[in-house]
Motif scaffolding. Structure first.
Motif, PDB file in Angstrom:
ATOM      1  N   LEU A  12      22.698 -10.249 -37.893  1.00 61.38           N
ATOM      2  CA  LEU A  12      22.972  -8.957 -38.506  1.00 61.38           C
ATOM      3  C   LEU A  12      23.411  -9.078 -39.958  1.00 61.38           C
ATOM      4  N   ARG A  13      24.257 -10.060 -40.269  1.00 61.10           N
ATOM      5  CA  ARG A  13      24.769 -10.173 -41.639  1.00 61.10           C
ATOM      6  C   ARG A  13      23.817 -10.971 -42.531  1.00 61.10           C
ATOM      7  N   LEU A  14      23.419 -12.169 -42.092  1.00 63.12           N
ATOM      8  CA  LEU A  14      22.588 -13.034 -42.931  1.00 63.12           C
ATOM      9  C   LEU A  14      21.091 -12.808 -42.725  1.00 63.12           C
ATOM     10  N   GLY A  15      20.704 -12.361 -41.529  1.00 60.07           N
ATOM     11  CA  GLY A  15      19.294 -12.123 -41.260  1.00 60.07           C
ATOM     12  C   GLY A  15      18.453 -13.375 -41.155  1.00 60.07           C
ATOM     13  N   TRP A  16      19.061 -14.495 -40.829  1.00 64.57           N
ATOM     14  CA  TRP A  16      18.323 -15.756 -40.760  1.00 64.57           C
ATOM     15  C   TRP A  16      17.524 -15.908 -39.466  1.00 64.57           C
ATOM     16  N   LEU A  17      18.076 -15.416 -38.374  1.00 64.13           N
ATOM     17  CA  LEU A  17      17.474 -15.632 -37.065  1.00 64.13           C
ATOM     18  C   LEU A  17      17.429 -14.318 -36.289  1.00 64.13           C
ATOM     19  N   PRO A  18      16.473 -14.175 -35.380  1.00 64.22           N
ATOM     20  CA  PRO A  18      16.399 -12.928 -34.600  1.00 64.22           C
ATOM     21  C   PRO A  18      17.584 -12.802 -33.651  1.00 64.22           C
ATOM     22  N   ALA A  19      18.015 -11.562 -33.456  1.00 66.25           N
ATOM     23  CA  ALA A  19      19.162 -11.315 -32.579  1.00 66.25           C
ATOM     24  C   ALA A  19      18.755 -11.313 -31.115  1.00 66.25           C
ATOM     25  N   THR A  20      17.568 -10.843 -30.822  1.00 61.80           N
ATOM     26  CA  THR A  20      17.100 -10.752 -29.440  1.00 61.80           C
ATOM     27  C   THR A  20      15.634 -11.159 -29.375  1.00 61.80           C
ATOM     28  N   GLY A  21      15.143 -11.272 -28.145  1.00 63.70           N
ATOM     29  CA  GLY A  21      13.732 -11.576 -27.943  1.00 63.70           C
ATOM     30  C   GLY A  21      13.479 -13.046 -27.699  1.00 63.70           C
ATOM     31  N   TYR A  22      12.292 -13.317 -27.175  1.00 68.75           N
ATOM     32  CA  TYR A  22      11.918 -14.686 -26.838  1.00 68.75           C
ATOM     33  C   TYR A  22      10.432 -14.877 -27.104  1.00 68.75           C
ATOM     34  N   PRO A  46       7.399 -17.592 -26.299  1.00 70.66           N
ATOM     35  CA  PRO A  46       7.054 -18.812 -25.541  1.00 70.66           C
ATOM     36  C   PRO A  46       6.640 -19.940 -26.468  1.00 70.66           C
ATOM     37  N   ILE A  47       7.018 -21.142 -26.101  1.00 63.81           N
ATOM     38  CA  ILE A  47       6.749 -22.295 -26.959  1.00 63.81           C
ATOM     39  C   ILE A  47       5.264 -22.587 -27.064  1.00 63.81           C
ATOM     40  N   ASP A  48       4.493 -22.258 -26.024  1.00 65.00           N
ATOM     41  CA  ASP A  48       3.061 -22.506 -26.091  1.00 65.00           C
ATOM     42  C   ASP A  48       2.323 -21.466 -26.919  1.00 65.00           C
ATOM     43  N   VAL A  49       2.964 -20.373 -27.260  1.00 63.47           N
ATOM     44  CA  VAL A  49       2.363 -19.345 -28.108  1.00 63.47           C
ATOM     45  C   VAL A  49       2.651 -19.619 -29.578  1.00 63.47           C
ATOM     46  N   ASP A  50       3.922 -19.914 -29.887  1.00 61.39           N
ATOM     47  CA  ASP A  50       4.333 -20.164 -31.271  1.00 61.39           C
ATOM     48  C   ASP A  50       5.561 -21.065 -31.254  1.00 61.39           C
ATOM     49  N   PRO A  51       5.381 -22.380 -31.433  1.00 65.68           N
ATOM     50  CA  PRO A  51       6.545 -23.288 -31.391  1.00 65.68           C
ATOM     51  C   PRO A  51       7.626 -22.924 -32.404  1.00 65.68           C
ATOM     52  N   ALA A  52       7.213 -22.534 -33.610  1.00 63.85           N
ATOM     53  CA  ALA A  52       8.218 -22.164 -34.621  1.00 63.85           C
ATOM     54  C   ALA A  52       8.961 -20.896 -34.209  1.00 63.85           C
ATOM     55  N   LEU A  95      11.425 -21.790 -31.497  1.00 64.10           N
ATOM     56  CA  LEU A  95      12.633 -22.431 -32.029  1.00 64.10           C
ATOM     57  C   LEU A  95      13.573 -21.406 -32.646  1.00 64.10           C
ATOM     58  N   GLY A  96      12.995 -20.444 -33.378  1.00 65.15           N
ATOM     59  CA  GLY A  96      13.840 -19.418 -33.984  1.00 65.15           C
ATOM     60  C   GLY A  96      14.530 -18.541 -32.962  1.00 65.15           C
ATOM     61  N   SER A  97      13.846 -18.285 -31.832  1.00 65.11           N
ATOM     62  CA  SER A  97      14.432 -17.410 -30.814  1.00 65.11           C
ATOM     63  C   SER A  97      15.417 -18.128 -29.907  1.00 65.11           C
ATOM     64  N   ILE A  98      15.409 -19.462 -29.902  1.00 66.51           N
ATOM     65  CA  ILE A  98      16.246 -20.196 -28.955  1.00 66.51           C
ATOM     66  C   ILE A  98      17.460 -20.838 -29.621  1.00 66.51           C
ATOM     67  N   ILE A  99      17.504 -20.904 -30.956  1.00 66.61           N
ATOM     68  CA  ILE A  99      18.589 -21.626 -31.632  1.00 66.61           C
ATOM     69  C   ILE A  99      19.941 -21.001 -31.325  1.00 66.61           C
ATOM     70  N   LEU A 100      20.092 -19.709 -31.578  1.00 62.98           N
ATOM     71  CA  LEU A 100      21.398 -19.070 -31.371  1.00 62.98           C
ATOM     72  C   LEU A 100      21.823 -19.101 -29.908  1.00 62.98           C
ATOM     73  N   PRO A 101      20.954 -18.760 -28.952  1.00 65.22           N
ATOM     74  CA  PRO A 101      21.371 -18.885 -27.548  1.00 65.22           C
ATOM     75  C   PRO A 101      21.739 -20.314 -27.163  1.00 65.22           C
TER      76      PRO A 101
END
Length: 314
Positions: free
Chosen positions: A157-167, A169-175, A178-184
């Motif tokens: 919300l503040r920095l906007g670096w990573l998505p807050a929600t959503g997932y 799949p790694i076989d669709v888009d590895p990057a 990675l962006g969707s799984i870092i914070l969790p």
């Protein structure tokens, strides 16, 4: 090692059988059933009773469990009582999300906890040791869901670096994955990282003070060689054991973290199954987690056997 593998593989069906009976019985302790959820609040008692009979919920509990068990032995985990979707299909769709989150959390825990513990154990009673110990104590006190909310507030919300929600799949888009799984993963892995750091610190400090390490020092062996060849290997045993314990804990905690980050894992499906009294779906999801925990314990036992020759001989 082969004996350990054989014993665990033999015990796996027994554990699953026992847990299925326990889970099946516990679901009926919750007031209400799926018929009431499907019928709605405006349905009368006759409609609920008729729907309960159509679903087979009017049969005695042992009869329902035996019927489910016979189907499960043939590979059929049944269908959801609410939407009729195959339970096996729901598990196949949602389990990869939960597993990827748990594995990512374990990687975060190892990357943060093990090096910090090693450095603290090699320098006991120093400023680094005190800092690592204090940080570990603070890290253990952070609930994963609370940390997840803080991470979302700062990095999404503040920095906007990573998505807050959503997932993604790694076989669709590895990057994108990675962006969707870092914070969790960070939210899930911080507490285990603190626990691993504390365990690694104690194990390393104990090993470095042992007689064979002092003997190696007296013979002129370089400190780096002592640490790599002897200390790390002997200090790793308790850490691996605790990591297996924490992986099981993270698997359960991931169900809560998934809700914070809106990940389509087992957590959401299990929450809905509990509220709607969807017994087949709930039992299937819970058993999938049980199987994973048993397999994790098996991997830990095999790894410990590889680390410790005495364990292999025993």
């Amino acid at each position: 090692m082969r004996k350990v593998l054989a014993e665990r593989l033999v015990s796996l069906p027994l554990v699953v059988l026992a847990m299925s009976a326990v889970i099946f019985g516990i679901t009926y302790l919750v007031p209400g059933d799926a018929a009431e959820s499907v019928a709605g609040v405006q349905a009368d008692a006759a409609q609920v009773a008729r729907l309960r009979q159509e679903m087979g919920l009017d049969a005695p509990l042992p009869s329902q469990y035996l019927s489910w068990l016979l189907d499960a032995v043939r590979g059929d985990l049944g269908r959801s009582l609410i939407d009729g979707a195959p339970v096996a299909g729901t598990i196949a769709d949602r389990l990869p999300v939960t597993l990827s989150l748990t594995v990512a959390g374990a990687v975060v825990a190892c990357l943060l906890g093990v090096p910090a513990g090693v450095m603290a154990g090699l320098r006991p009673r120093t400023l680094w040791d005190r800092a690592a110990t204090t940080g570990a104590s603070i890290g253990v006190a952070f609930p994963a869901f609370w940390l997840g909310l803080i991470l979302v507030a700062i990095f999404s919300l503040r920095l906007g670096w990573l998505p807050a929600t959503g997932y993604v799949p790694i076989d669709v888009d590895p990057a994108g994955w990675l962006g969707s799984i870092i914070l969790p993963a960070v939210a899930l892995g911080l507490t285990p990282a603190a626990a691993l750091a504390r365990q690694m610190r104690n194990s390393m400090a104990e090993v470095m003070g042992s007689d064979y390490v002092r003997t190696a020092h007296a013979k002129g062996m370089p400190r780096a060689q002592i640490v790599q060849r002897h200390a790390l290997r002997n200090a790793a045993g308790p850490v691996v054991t605790q990591l297996g314990f924490w992986v099981a804990i993270m698997l359960g905690t991931s169900l809560i973290v998934e809700q914070v980050f809106s990940l389509p894992g087992i957590g959401g499906a299990m929450s809905n199954a509990i509220m709607q009294h969807d017994v087949p779906l709930l039992v299937g999801l819970a058993l999938a987690l049980v199987v994973i925990v048993v397999l994790v314990n098996l991997v830990v036992d095999l790894f410990l056997s590889a680390l410790n020759p005495k364990t292999r001989q025993a």
